[in-house]
Design a protein around this motif. Structure first.
Motif, mmCIF file in Angstrom:
data_model
loop_
_atom_site.group_PDB
_atom_site.id
_atom_site.type_symbol
_atom_site.label_atom_id
_atom_site.label_comp_id
_atom_site.label_asym_id
_atom_site.label_seq_id
_atom_site.Cartn_x
_atom_site.Cartn_y
_atom_site.Cartn_z
ATOM 1 N N TRP A 285 14.995 53.571 20.141
ATOM 2 C CA TRP A 285 14.820 54.805 19.470
ATOM 3 C C TRP A 285 15.340 55.893 20.130
ATOM 4 C CZ3 TRP A 285 14.558 57.117 15.492
ATOM 5 C CH2 TRP A 285 13.993 58.565 15.240
ATOM 6 N N ALA A 286 15.354 55.866 21.476
ATOM 7 C CA ALA A 286 16.104 57.024 22.293
ATOM 8 C C ALA A 286 17.610 56.873 22.196
ATOM 9 C CB ALA A 286 15.715 56.709 23.876
ATOM 10 N N LYS A 287 18.067 55.693 21.800
ATOM 11 C CA LYS A 287 19.671 55.710 21.473
ATOM 12 C C LYS A 287 19.884 56.113 20.126
ATOM 13 C CE LYS A 287 21.242 53.718 25.439
ATOM 14 N NZ LYS A 287 22.198 54.668 26.404
ATOM 15 N N LEU A 288 18.988 55.764 19.254
ATOM 16 C CA LEU A 288 19.097 56.224 17.918
ATOM 17 C C LEU A 288 19.175 57.805 17.713
ATOM 18 C CD1 LEU A 288 17.364 53.356 15.824
ATOM 19 C CD2 LEU A 288 19.818 53.479 16.625
ATOM 20 N N ARG A 289 18.151 58.301 18.591
ATOM 21 C CA ARG A 289 18.095 59.823 18.280
ATOM 22 C C ARG A 289 19.334 60.670 18.729
ATOM 23 N NH1 ARG A 289 12.946 59.182 21.261
ATOM 24 N NH2 ARG A 289 13.938 60.057 23.284
ATOM 25 N N ASN A 297 29.076 65.394 15.390
ATOM 26 C CA ASN A 297 27.726 66.124 15.387
ATOM 27 C C ASN A 297 26.523 65.157 15.459
ATOM 28 O OD1 ASN A 297 29.229 68.686 14.932
ATOM 29 N ND2 ASN A 297 29.528 67.731 12.789
ATOM 30 N N TYR A 298 25.489 65.330 16.047
ATOM 31 C CA TYR A 298 24.196 64.674 16.187
ATOM 32 C C TYR A 298 23.671 64.657 14.808
ATOM 33 C CZ TYR A 298 24.178 65.026 21.294
ATOM 34 O OH TYR A 298 24.346 64.832 22.598
ATOM 35 N N VAL A 312 16.752 62.111 9.356
ATOM 36 C CA VAL A 312 16.207 61.666 10.558
ATOM 37 C C VAL A 312 15.583 62.657 11.378
ATOM 38 C CG1 VAL A 312 16.646 60.510 12.740
ATOM 39 C CG2 VAL A 312 18.292 60.279 10.896
ATOM 40 N N GLU A 313 14.162 62.398 11.897
ATOM 41 C CA GLU A 313 13.326 63.451 12.231
ATOM 42 C C GLU A 313 12.696 62.818 13.627
ATOM 43 O OE1 GLU A 313 10.183 64.972 9.953
ATOM 44 O OE2 GLU A 313 11.746 66.073 8.672
ATOM 45 N N GLY A 325 8.776 59.644 15.076
ATOM 46 C CA GLY A 325 9.988 60.147 14.149
ATOM 47 C C GLY A 325 10.080 59.455 12.858
ATOM 48 N N GLN A 326 10.957 59.645 12.100
ATOM 49 C CA GLN A 326 11.464 59.114 10.987
ATOM 50 C C GLN A 326 12.863 58.902 10.595
ATOM 51 O OE1 GLN A 326 10.002 61.638 7.576
ATOM 52 N NE2 GLN A 326 7.678 61.662 8.071
#
Length: 421
Positions: A285-289, A297-298, A312-313, A325-326
């Motif tokens: 999840w840390a990588k996907l964030r 852009n993020y 994504v949240e 998150g979502q």
């Protein structure tokens, strides 16, 4: 300073000192992270009692104190209102040792604590088991459509194919030692720690077995990541759906947040989507964030600039129970037992080609069978962690609980797998 403020300071100092002693006594035999997790539960229960007059266990102070008596050598039949059984019925492997069957409310309290910290215990469907085996329905047929009737012609009969998933109870055990000095007083604080340790350990094992089980020869259950799978939507419902990342995507980090998540959502049948969620290790999840779009852009908006319709949240402080998150409107839960970024053959999975690592599914399709009984044994001698507890003035505490796990609807799970090459 007001008298009540002084009293509170003394009480807080006493509790902090007690917790420090518990950590010191438990550290030689229990992993430091487990102790920290148990302490967090203890502190949360104290806060719940202060705010609401009761904590998540639902137990009264008297019941908690009675529970501590189970772990004391002075316990004898009739001293407290706790059910007892003969040794042979309690600890079959060592029938010369003492043990007690605690009341159902104590067992329920430990299960409630486990459900407050464990993903599967919190979200799975619960089944009460009065026997060691329970057959639960498992629909294995195709989706029902029915048929239209002709004029003066009988309509066809549709067969509904229900399979059978077996919940087979297995015995789980947790053993640790506690100093006799800590057990001298049957206090609520001691009970909080004993209950928290049991709940945290039970939640950990259930999550491991539910997500990973089958990786080791000693695993009694088969976890979602190790279940038989198919790369196509399985209309028979006998296998989980495997979503294989596109060619060359051979690491967990190569998961494309929008593309792959959308594809996995598309693999789950509409009727199951309500209640579905993503499950992954916190490092994934840390990588996907921090994934970026084609313009650099993020994808995940930061600093409060997120649009109301953000795809994504991130929700700080989330994890096994609270969503982290979502993704596209579906919650993300992180769990320590799922494969981590950079993992090398951990629990049978590596961050490499052809490895399962992420789940999208509806956890209500997972069944947890509760046999109900919680056994607590106490040992005044013997080796715990390579140490003779009689010489250390300690007492061994052993929890035993019978439960079962099974996935009743395999097609309710989609498992992401890295590409073969």
């Amino acid at each position: 300073m007001k008298p009540e403020e002084i009293q509170k300071l003394h009480k807080d100092a006493a509790l902090a000192a007690f917790d420090g002693v518990m950590q010191e006594k438990l550290l030689p035999i229990i992993d430091e992270r487990s102790i920290a997790a148990a302490q967090k539960i203890v502190q949360e229960m104290r806060t719940e009692r202060a705010m609401f007059g009761k904590d998540r266990t639902g137990l009264s102070e008297k019941t908690k104190k009675d529970f501590v008596e189970v772990a004391k050598a002075a316990l004898s039949r009739g001293m407290v209102q706790i059910d007892t059984k003969a040794n042979e019925a309690l600890i079959e492997e060592q029938d010369n040792r003492g043990g007690y069957l605690v009341s159902r409310e104590i067992a329920d309290a430990i299960v409630r604590i486990a459900a407050s910290v464990g993903t599967i215990m919190n979200q799975a469907a619960k089944w009460e088991m009065s026997t060691d085996e329970l057959a639960v329905p498992n629909y294995t047929g195709s989706f029902l459509k029915g048929a239209y009737l002709g004029v003066d012609a009988p309509g066809p009969v549709t067969g509904i194919a229900f399979g059978q998933a077996q919940l087979i109870a297995k015995k789980w055990q947790l053993a640790f030692v506690v100093g006799n000095d800590l057990l001298a007083d049957a206090s609520v604080n001691v009970a909080d720690w004993l209950l928290a340790l049991g709940g945290e350990a039970l939640a950990n094992m259930i999550d491991y077995q539910g997500f990973i089980g089958g990786a080791n020869t000693g695993d009694p259950f088969l976890g979602i990541l190790n279940m038989p799978s198919t790369t196509t939507v399985d209309e028979t419902g006998t296998k989980v759906t495997s979503y294989v990342l596109p060619s060359t995507k051979t690491t967990f980090e190569s998961y494309a947040l929008m593309d792959d998540s959308s594809a996995m959502i598309g693999d789950l049948e509409e009727s199951i989507l309500d209640g579905a969620a993503f499950y992954m290790h916190r490092s994934v999840w840390a990588k996907l964030r921090v994934e970026k779009d084609g313009n650099g852009n993020y994808i995940l908006p930061f600093a409060g600039l997120a649009k109301p319709e953000a795809a994504v949240e991130n929700q700080p402080g989330g994890g096994p129970i609270k969503p982290a998150g979502q993704i596209l409107g579906y919650p993300v839960y992180t769990n320590r037992w799922l494969p981590a970024v950079g993992a090398s053959s951990v629990n049978g999975f590596s961050d490499a080609a052809s490895n399962n690592f992420l789940i999208f599914g509806n956890m209500r399709a997972f069944a947890f069978g509760d046999k109900g009984e919680m056994r607590v044994g106490q040992f005044e001698s013997g080796s715990f962690g390579g140490k003779e507890i009689a010489l250390a003035d300690q007492r061994g505490i052993v929890y035993k609980h019978r439960h079962a796990l099974t996935l009743t609807l395999p097609r309710a799970m989609v498992v992401a797998k890295t590409a073969a090459s």
